[in-house]
Scaffold this active site. Structure first.
Site, PDB file in Angstrom:
ATOM      1  N   GLU A 164       0.799  -1.100  -0.321  1.00 36.26           N
ATOM      2  CA  GLU A 164       0.213  -0.075   0.181  1.00 36.26           C
ATOM      3  C   GLU A 164       1.090   1.324  -0.357  1.00 36.26           C
ATOM      4  OE1 GLU A 164      -2.287   1.663  -0.824  1.00 36.26           O
ATOM      5  OE2 GLU A 164      -4.090   1.246   0.740  1.00 36.26           O
ATOM      6  N   ASP A 165       0.093   2.203  -0.101  1.00 33.14           N
ATOM      7  CA  ASP A 165       1.374   3.465  -0.768  1.00 33.14           C
ATOM      8  C   ASP A 165       1.657   4.627   0.436  1.00 33.14           C
ATOM      9  OD1 ASP A 165      -1.409   4.023  -0.816  1.00 33.14           O
ATOM     10  OD2 ASP A 165      -1.237   5.824  -2.083  1.00 33.14           O
ATOM     11  N   ASP A 178      -3.341   6.088   6.241  1.00 33.83           N
ATOM     12  CA  ASP A 178      -4.208   7.629   6.963  1.00 33.83           C
ATOM     13  C   ASP A 178      -4.934   7.005   8.301  1.00 33.83           C
ATOM     14  OD1 ASP A 178      -4.466   9.908   7.435  1.00 33.83           O
ATOM     15  OD2 ASP A 178      -5.812   9.950   5.134  1.00 33.83           O
ATOM     16  N   PHE A 196      -0.334  16.256   4.012  1.00 34.75           N
ATOM     17  CA  PHE A 196      -1.381  15.923   2.750  1.00 34.75           C
ATOM     18  C   PHE A 196       0.416  15.749   1.669  1.00 34.75           C
ATOM     19  CE2 PHE A 196      -3.077  15.298  -1.143  1.00 34.75           C
ATOM     20  CZ  PHE A 196      -4.317  14.398  -0.883  1.00 34.75           C
ATOM     21  N   ARG A 244       0.371  12.097  -9.475  1.00 38.59           N
ATOM     22  CA  ARG A 244       1.051  10.291  -9.399  1.00 38.59           C
ATOM     23  C   ARG A 244       2.360  10.431 -10.331  1.00 38.59           C
ATOM     24  NH1 ARG A 244      -3.337   7.270  -7.290  1.00 38.59           N
ATOM     25  NH2 ARG A 244      -5.214   7.933  -7.762  1.00 38.59           N
TER      26      ARG A 244
HETATM   27  P1  IMP Z   1      -6.940   5.491   5.517  1.00 38.77           P
HETATM   28  O1  IMP Z   1      -8.197   5.039   4.500  1.00 38.77           O
HETATM   29  O2  IMP Z   1      -7.553   6.768   5.337  1.00 38.77           O
HETATM   30  O3  IMP Z   1      -5.771   4.800   5.472  1.00 38.77           O
HETATM   31  O4  IMP Z   1      -6.339   6.369   3.337  1.00 38.77           O
HETATM   32  C1  IMP Z   1      -5.869   5.120   2.921  1.00 38.77           C
HETATM   33  C2  IMP Z   1      -5.370   5.854   1.750  1.00 38.77           C
HETATM   34  O5  IMP Z   1      -6.356   6.983   1.478  1.00 38.77           O
HETATM   35  C3  IMP Z   1      -4.227   5.754   0.275  1.00 38.77           C
HETATM   36  O6  IMP Z   1      -4.118   5.083   0.228  1.00 38.77           O
HETATM   37  C4  IMP Z   1      -4.620   7.170  -0.589  1.00 38.77           C
HETATM   38  O7  IMP Z   1      -4.938   7.015  -1.823  1.00 38.77           O
HETATM   39  C5  IMP Z   1      -5.187   7.725   0.302  1.00 38.77           C
HETATM   40  N1  IMP Z   1      -4.600   9.056   1.204  1.00 38.77           N
HETATM   41  C6  IMP Z   1      -4.322   8.686   2.492  1.00 38.77           C
HETATM   42  N2  IMP Z   1      -3.481   9.908   2.721  1.00 38.77           N
HETATM   43  C7  IMP Z   1      -3.480  10.604   2.048  1.00 38.77           C
HETATM   44  C8  IMP Z   1      -1.643  11.854   1.483  1.00 38.77           C
HETATM   45  O8  IMP Z   1      -1.704  12.756   2.247  1.00 38.77           O
HETATM   46  N3  IMP Z   1      -1.768  12.176   0.222  1.00 38.77           N
HETATM   47  C9  IMP Z   1      -2.905  10.934  -1.292  1.00 38.77           C
HETATM   48  N4  IMP Z   1      -3.161   9.970  -0.760  1.00 38.77           N
HETATM   49  C10 IMP Z   1      -3.611   9.738   0.283  1.00 38.77           C
END
Ligand code: IMP
Length: 180
Positions: free
Chosen positions: A101-102, A105, A154, A167
């Protein structure tokens, strides 16, 4: 009317990212795999760059597969809603699986992914994320490999987007808005 320009400041440069990925790749390689290749799951689209670079640092048999999820839509805030946009084309029952995963958050996306993949009966399920933003955690998820723990900022680039842009940046930057 005043328009808001966007600026990207370097947060993690390309060499720093590459060095860390080599370290994680070596760690994963050292653990090896069972009788069958390790199933390495690319979570589209954000992890595509990380996945491609990490996969090339794995010195073991692998099956590379893709899973699409959508969680954010044109915003810097999580909607909390996760949707599967592309399913795996491989049966992972009894297989050793690594989710790539990237960024984790709030943890909602990873929690959803773990739920749906666990239900398919893999032998093991590990998680590798390039970035971890613990400040915004809403659910606890087990993270086996973390590239960098970052502040509550962010980030864009190296696969990560803002409104589907940035990207393709070769580094990770922070997005800043300012007057033109
Ligand atoms: P989560 O579900 O809040 O943990 O977020 C996961 C997804 O939200 C990641 O796979 C990203 O695609 C997107 N995301 C969360 N934080 C960022 C950020 O700082 N920049 C860009 N995409 C984000």
């Amino acid at each position: 009317m005043e328009t808001q320009a966007e600026f990207v400041d370097t947060y993690l440069d390309a060499a720093t990212v590459a060095n860390r990925i080599a370290e994680i790749g070596a760690q994963i390689t050292a653990l090896g795999c069972g009788n069958q290749p390790l199933v390495v799951v690319c979570v589209l689209k954000g992890s595509v760059m990380f996945f491609a670079d990490l996969a090339r640092q794995l010195n073991l048999p692998t099956n590379l597969v893709f899973l699409g999820v959508s969680s954010y839509s044109g915003s810097t805030e999580s909607s909390g809603a996760v949707r599967l946009t592309h399913d795996l084309t491989l049966d992972i029952r009894d297989r050793d699986v690594l989710i790539v995963e990237d960024i984790v958050d709030t943890g909602l996306t990873m929690s959803y992914l773990l739920d749906i993949l666990r239900a398919r009966g893999p032998n093991s399920l590990r998680v590798c994320t390039l970035l971890h933003k613990p400040a915004r955690k809403r659910v606890d998820v087990p993270l086996d490999y973390v590239g960098f723990t970052i502040d509550d900022v962010f980030v864009v680039g190296y696969g990560l987007d803002f409104d589907e842009r940035y990207r393709n940046l070769p580094f990770i930057g922070t997005l800043r808005f300012g007057p033109n």
